[in-house]
Design a protein around this motif. Structure first.
Motif, PDB file in Angstrom:
ATOM      1  N   ILE A 167      29.087  35.401  24.260  1.00 55.11           N
ATOM      2  CA  ILE A 167      28.679  35.208  22.861  1.00 55.11           C
ATOM      3  C   ILE A 167      29.630  35.903  21.896  1.00 55.11           C
ATOM      4  N   SER A 168      30.472  36.791  22.426  1.00 55.79           N
ATOM      5  CA  SER A 168      31.314  37.617  21.562  1.00 55.79           C
ATOM      6  C   SER A 168      32.752  37.116  21.487  1.00 55.79           C
ATOM      7  N   PHE A 169      33.275  37.086  20.300  1.00 50.70           N
ATOM      8  CA  PHE A 169      34.692  36.755  20.087  1.00 50.70           C
ATOM      9  C   PHE A 169      35.585  37.749  20.814  1.00 50.70           C
ATOM     10  N   TRP A 170      35.111  38.988  20.943  1.00 53.68           N
ATOM     11  CA  TRP A 170      35.918  40.037  21.571  1.00 53.68           C
ATOM     12  C   TRP A 170      35.815  40.011  23.090  1.00 53.68           C
ATOM     13  N   GLY A 171      34.868  39.231  23.616  1.00 51.21           N
ATOM     14  CA  GLY A 171      34.736  39.137  25.067  1.00 51.21           C
ATOM     15  C   GLY A 171      35.875  38.328  25.660  1.00 51.21           C
ATOM     16  N   HIS A 172      36.040  38.434  26.974  1.00 54.73           N
ATOM     17  CA  HIS A 172      37.176  37.762  27.615  1.00 54.73           C
ATOM     18  C   HIS A 172      36.897  36.299  27.915  1.00 54.73           C
ATOM     19  N   ASN A 196      28.944  37.420  50.980  1.00 54.31           N
ATOM     20  CA  ASN A 196      29.724  37.930  52.108  1.00 54.31           C
ATOM     21  C   ASN A 196      31.226  37.682  51.962  1.00 54.31           C
ATOM     22  N   VAL A 197      31.739  37.551  50.720  1.00 57.01           N
ATOM     23  CA  VAL A 197      33.189  37.502  50.512  1.00 57.01           C
ATOM     24  C   VAL A 197      33.740  38.890  50.837  1.00 57.01           C
ATOM     25  N   ARG A 198      34.637  38.960  51.811  1.00 53.86           N
ATOM     26  CA  ARG A 198      35.091  40.263  52.303  1.00 53.86           C
ATOM     27  C   ARG A 198      36.389  40.717  51.644  1.00 53.86           C
ATOM     28  N   TRP A 199      37.084  39.831  50.921  1.00 56.22           N
ATOM     29  CA  TRP A 199      38.302  40.251  50.222  1.00 56.22           C
ATOM     30  C   TRP A 199      38.624  39.273  49.094  1.00 56.22           C
ATOM     31  N   VAL A 200      39.324  39.804  48.092  1.00 56.46           N
ATOM     32  CA  VAL A 200      39.831  38.987  46.978  1.00 56.46           C
ATOM     33  C   VAL A 200      41.281  39.394  46.747  1.00 56.46           C
ATOM     34  N   MET A 201      42.144  38.386  46.611  1.00 60.37           N
ATOM     35  CA  MET A 201      43.567  38.636  46.416  1.00 60.37           C
ATOM     36  C   MET A 201      44.028  37.935  45.134  1.00 60.37           C
ATOM     37  N   HIS A 202      44.857  38.615  44.355  1.00 63.85           N
ATOM     38  CA  HIS A 202      45.448  38.016  43.152  1.00 63.85           C
ATOM     39  C   HIS A 202      46.932  37.779  43.400  1.00 63.85           C
ATOM     40  N   TYR A 203      47.280  36.519  43.507  1.00 62.93           N
ATOM     41  CA  TYR A 203      48.684  36.148  43.727  1.00 62.93           C
ATOM     42  C   TYR A 203      49.507  36.425  42.474  1.00 62.93           C
ATOM     43  N   ASN A 204      48.856  36.316  41.318  1.00 66.39           N
ATOM     44  CA  ASN A 204      49.485  36.603  40.020  1.00 66.39           C
ATOM     45  C   ASN A 204      48.646  37.612  39.254  1.00 66.39           C
ATOM     46  N   LEU A 205      49.265  38.234  38.267  1.00 67.31           N
ATOM     47  CA  LEU A 205      48.569  39.209  37.434  1.00 67.31           C
ATOM     48  C   LEU A 205      47.521  38.514  36.566  1.00 67.31           C
ATOM     49  N   PRO A 206      46.261  38.981  36.571  1.00 66.46           N
ATOM     50  CA  PRO A 206      45.241  38.407  35.677  1.00 66.46           C
ATOM     51  C   PRO A 206      45.573  38.682  34.212  1.00 66.46           C
ATOM     52  N   LYS A 207      44.891  37.979  33.315  1.00 70.59           N
ATOM     53  CA  LYS A 207      45.194  38.081  31.884  1.00 70.59           C
ATOM     54  C   LYS A 207      44.632  39.354  31.255  1.00 70.59           C
ATOM     55  N   ASN A 208      43.584  39.905  31.836  1.00 69.01           N
ATOM     56  CA  ASN A 208      42.976  41.102  31.259  1.00 69.01           C
ATOM     57  C   ASN A 208      42.162  41.824  32.318  1.00 69.01           C
ATOM     58  N   ASP A 262      47.144  38.951  19.093  1.00 73.26           N
ATOM     59  CA  ASP A 262      47.286  40.405  19.200  1.00 73.26           C
ATOM     60  C   ASP A 262      46.285  40.976  20.205  1.00 73.26           C
ATOM     61  N   LEU A 263      45.049  40.453  20.159  1.00 70.37           N
ATOM     62  CA  LEU A 263      44.010  40.919  21.081  1.00 70.37           C
ATOM     63  C   LEU A 263      44.391  40.619  22.528  1.00 70.37           C
ATOM     64  N   LEU A 264      44.862  39.396  22.771  1.00 69.53           N
ATOM     65  CA  LEU A 264      45.212  38.999  24.132  1.00 69.53           C
ATOM     66  C   LEU A 264      46.416  39.773  24.651  1.00 69.53           C
ATOM     67  N   LYS A 275      45.210  43.253  25.610  1.00 71.67           N
ATOM     68  CA  LYS A 275      44.464  43.235  26.865  1.00 71.67           C
ATOM     69  C   LYS A 275      45.397  43.039  28.060  1.00 71.67           C
ATOM     70  N   LEU A 276      46.407  42.208  27.903  1.00 71.43           N
ATOM     71  CA  LEU A 276      47.389  42.011  28.973  1.00 71.43           C
ATOM     72  C   LEU A 276      48.142  43.309  29.255  1.00 71.43           C
ATOM     73  N   ASP A 277      48.442  44.056  28.200  1.00 73.83           N
ATOM     74  CA  ASP A 277      49.161  45.315  28.362  1.00 73.83           C
ATOM     75  C   ASP A 277      48.329  46.318  29.168  1.00 73.83           C
TER      76      ASP A 277
END
Length: 735
Positions: free
Chosen positions: A142-147, A295-307, A354-356, A359-361
């Motif tokens: 609901i928030s503009f500031w949310g991701h 029962n997901v036992r692992w999560v992998m990020h192949y690329n950097l997430p946005k925030n 600017d916000l994005l 958050k990326l930084d």
């Protein structure tokens, strides 16, 4: 009316609430609004599902995620709760059926999207129904500031206008201070009490790896986690397809998933993953938002997430059952640059850009961290952590820093002398003095810096150059063939002697050796071996049951419940109900089949030297009783006394087993014993003294027969002593 504790046990199978859950529920039951922030897997749904079952009326759960609605409703029904959803997947007839159930008061929970809630006159129609609670899930939308801002959520302020006395509970797993305030404002509940649970997920192991040789590192990881279900997140659709194809070629059970796939394929792939028919999903962020797979036992990020919010939410899909789970993030400056470029070229307002970028930084800072990663992650959500976690790669292997000033000067000098036109490969060839055709053709072998770094291997230079790039000492131009560029910091290092430190290079082979060393466990005890074998057996049974019912295995029981079951090894229904996550409905539906499987396992392994199950002797007695044996024959078969066998049967009956005492002792014998007891003025009670009776009967009857006669009289006839004496023509007892 059930209490919240009774609801928790009866429907969900838990004896105690997690931190904050009871306080949240009490607030809602008191008719007050609440904002609840709990990490993924922290038990948010219990905060509104329990009140829904305590309160009189219907609870509406507003959710943007169709798949999550379906999973939640399916799970609630499996627990014996009347629930339904209204969304675009239902045809007209199915929607009308749900509406009628609402009218008749047959539903306790209704899951609905905001679009459906505000379509037509549905909101006005709801005014005529008994609504007890509104739960706004994923409330950060609901928030503009949310991701994950969603315009359709902005109408939710109308709920308070139309239902001013109905409490609202807003729930989210990811919201910083600004977003929290905005949620309360947008929902028109500014005075709502905010409940902030700890965002710490200590069961998650956090690791960041360099973004080189990703496939090799992924294969190492997967080989160390055989058969465990997991998710690999990628930035682009094309990458999901190529990574999944490579994994399939290497023999892994993997599928790709993204929003561009055919809807039928997406639905089928997601269903197969939920059913454990697929081990690995390679996906964009389009996957996972709507699943409740525990029962997901692992999560992998192949690329950097946005925030950080997205990253935290995505890794939170691992280990939702509370058992250990792994998270891996591959990091390279190229990911940062690409995402920055996408933001700057978008049509968003400057404020949004600017916000994005900000958050990326913050996400980049997490990836580059040389301190406890969990501290960084938790502090983002305004929570203080007092000590390092010990369960991230930095804590396990503290970074060793070395002076990289001279190294950086060599790199920057080579970039300057090539007119800032070379990319990584060529730059390394220059530094190492490689005389290949490309180097000679451009005359780079004549540069002063040619061969200046011959002492380092290619992999070492690649690592150090990436670190220099990540730390902002130089730039990269992706639109110029990934050529490196100098910047203001570069000049400080080259001209002013600015010092540079880098993290000491660790070869991939050494990292592998360290990982193998960490994974080497002490030899398992016999008890642990038995427990793990039992778990695997129960997991296979769960899969078979789930397939026969057409539901995901975790909706039968979670891994955590199976683990507790394997540890406790219950062999009767009373014990089965003591397993965490087993409620009355699951006990009725699955108790017999799991108990029988455990009994079979116990019998097969009773020579293991491990105490296999509490009360096994009772079960052996029960099995002979169920075969029609009488007490004396059971005693002979088991080489025990009849009195011991009677005590077993009494315990089994107390625990709910169907034991018919009457068939174990002839009626004439019972009558004779009870009449003699009355004549001797012995009370008919389970613990009555029987020595006088034994003496009066001599060798006619044994002690167990006297006890059994008393049990039958006390539990079967249930008459008081005076009524019994009168019925048998005996005078009233004297005082």
């Amino acid at each position: 009316m059930l209490t919240k504790e009774q609801v928790l046990k009866q429907y969900f199978g838990y004896d105690v609430f997690r931190p904050l859950q009871a306080e949240v529920i009490d607030t809602v039951l008191a008719g007050k609004d609440a904002l609840v922030l709990m990490p993924t897997g922290g038990g948010k749904s219990v905060c509104y599902q329990v009140p829904a079952l305590v309160l009189d009326g219907l609870t509406l759960v507003i959710s943007p995620l169709i798949a999550l609605m379906q999973d939640q409703v399916q799970g609630l029904k499996a627990n014996g709760v009347s629930a339904a959803f209204l969304n675009s997947t239902l045809n007209q007839s199915e929607q009308e059926s749900v509406i009628w159930k609402i009218k008749l008061g047959e539903l306790k929970l209704l899951y609905i999207s905001p679009e459906r809630l505000f379509s037509g006159n549905f909101l006005d129609w709801l005014k005529g129904q008994k609504i007890s609670l509104f739960a706004v899930d994923e409330s950060h939308c609901i928030s503009f500031w949310g991701h994950d801002f969603r315009p359709e959520y902005t109408q939710l302020h109308r709920l308070k206008e139309h239902f001013p006395r109905v409490p609202i509970i807003a729930l989210t797993a990811t919201a910083d201070n600004v977003t929290r305030k905005d949620i309360l404002q947008q929902l028109a509940i500014p005075q709502a009490r905010t409940f902030l649970a700890s965002f710490d997920r200590p069961n998650l192991n956090l690791t960041v790896l360099p973004g080189r040789k990703r496939m090799e590192q992924m294969v190492d990881f997967l080989n160390a986690h055989p058969g465990q279900p997991g998710i690999i997140y990628c930035l682009s659709r094309k990458t999901t397809e190529s990574v999944a194809a490579n994994l399939q070629y290497m023999g892994f059970n993997a599928r790709h998933y993204h929003a561009g796939c055919d809807a039928l394929y997406r639905n089928h792939t997601q269903a197969e993953f939920l059913r454990d028919d697929i081990q690995i999903i390679v996906a964009t962020i389009a996957f996972g938002m709507g699943i409740d797979k525990s029962n997901v036992r692992w999560v992998m990020h192949y690329n950097l997430p946005k925030n950080v919010e997205s990253f935290y939410q995505e890794i939170g899909r691992a280990g939702r059952d509370g058992l250990p789970a792994d998270t891996v993030l591959f990091y390279s400056y190229q990911d940062v640059s690409q995402q920055t470029d996408m933001i700057l070229k978008s049509e968003l307002s400057q404020d949004q850009k600017d916000l994005l970028i900000a958050k990326l930084d913050r996400m980049k800072q997490y990836a580059q961290a040389d301190i406890c990663r969990r501290r960084i992650l938790i502090s983002y959500f305004n929570e203080t952590v007092e000590k390092d976690c010990g369960n991230c790669d930095v804590c396990r292997n503290p970074r060793t820093k070395i002076d990289g000033t001279v190294m950086a000067q060599k790199v920057l000098s080579a970039i300057a002398r090539t007119q800032q036109k070379v990319a990584m490969g060529t730059l390394i060839d220059i530094l190492r003095g490689s005389r290949n055709q490309n180097i000679i053709r451009h005359g780079y072998d004549q540069l002063k810096t040619f061969g200046a770094g011959h002492e380092l291997r290619y992999e070492e230079w690649a690592e150090y150059i990436s670190q220099l790039l990540n730390s902002g000492i130089m730039d990269i131009a992706y639109d110029e063939g990934h050529a490196f560029k100098l910047n203001a910091v570069s000049q400080q290092v080259l001209r002013e002697g600015k010092s540079v430190s880098v993290v000491k290079f660790i070869p991939l082979e050494e990292r592998r050796a360290r990982a193998e060393e960490e994974n080497v466990q002490a030899p398992k005890s016999k008890r642990e071996v038995v427990r793990d074998a039992m778990f695997e057996r129960l997991r296979l049974l769960r899969k078979q049951l789930a397939d026969s019912l057409g539901i995901p295995p975790f909706q039968v029981f979670s891994d955590a419940t199976l683990s507790d079951m394997a540890q406790k090894r219950p062999i009767n229904h009373a014990q089965f109900l003591q397993v965490s996550g087993v409620g009355e409905q699951k006990n009725r539906q699955f108790g017999d089949v799991f108990i029988n499987e455990i009994l079979a396992f116990v019998q097969e392994n009773k020579q293991s030297g491990v105490k296999m199950a509490k009360g096994l002797t009772y079960v052996q007695t029960l099995q002979l009783y169920q075969q029609g044996y009488d007490i004396e024959r059971i005693a002979t078969e088991r080489n025990l006394t009849p009195t011991t066998i009677l005590s077993h049967l009494h315990k089994l009956k107390t625990d709910g087993e169907d034991i018919a005492y009457e068939r174990l002792l002839p009626e004439a014998t019972r009558e004779a014993i009870l009449k003699a007891a009355q004549q001797l003025d012995i009370p008919i009670a389970e613990n009555a003294p029987i020595a006088p009776l034994l003496e009066s009967f001599g060798e006619t009857y044994q002690a167990w027969q006297l006890r059994l006669a008393f049990l039958i009289a006390g539990e079967g006839i249930r008459m008081d002593v005076e009524a019994w004496r009168q019925e048998h023509g005996l005078p009233p007892r004297t005082a």
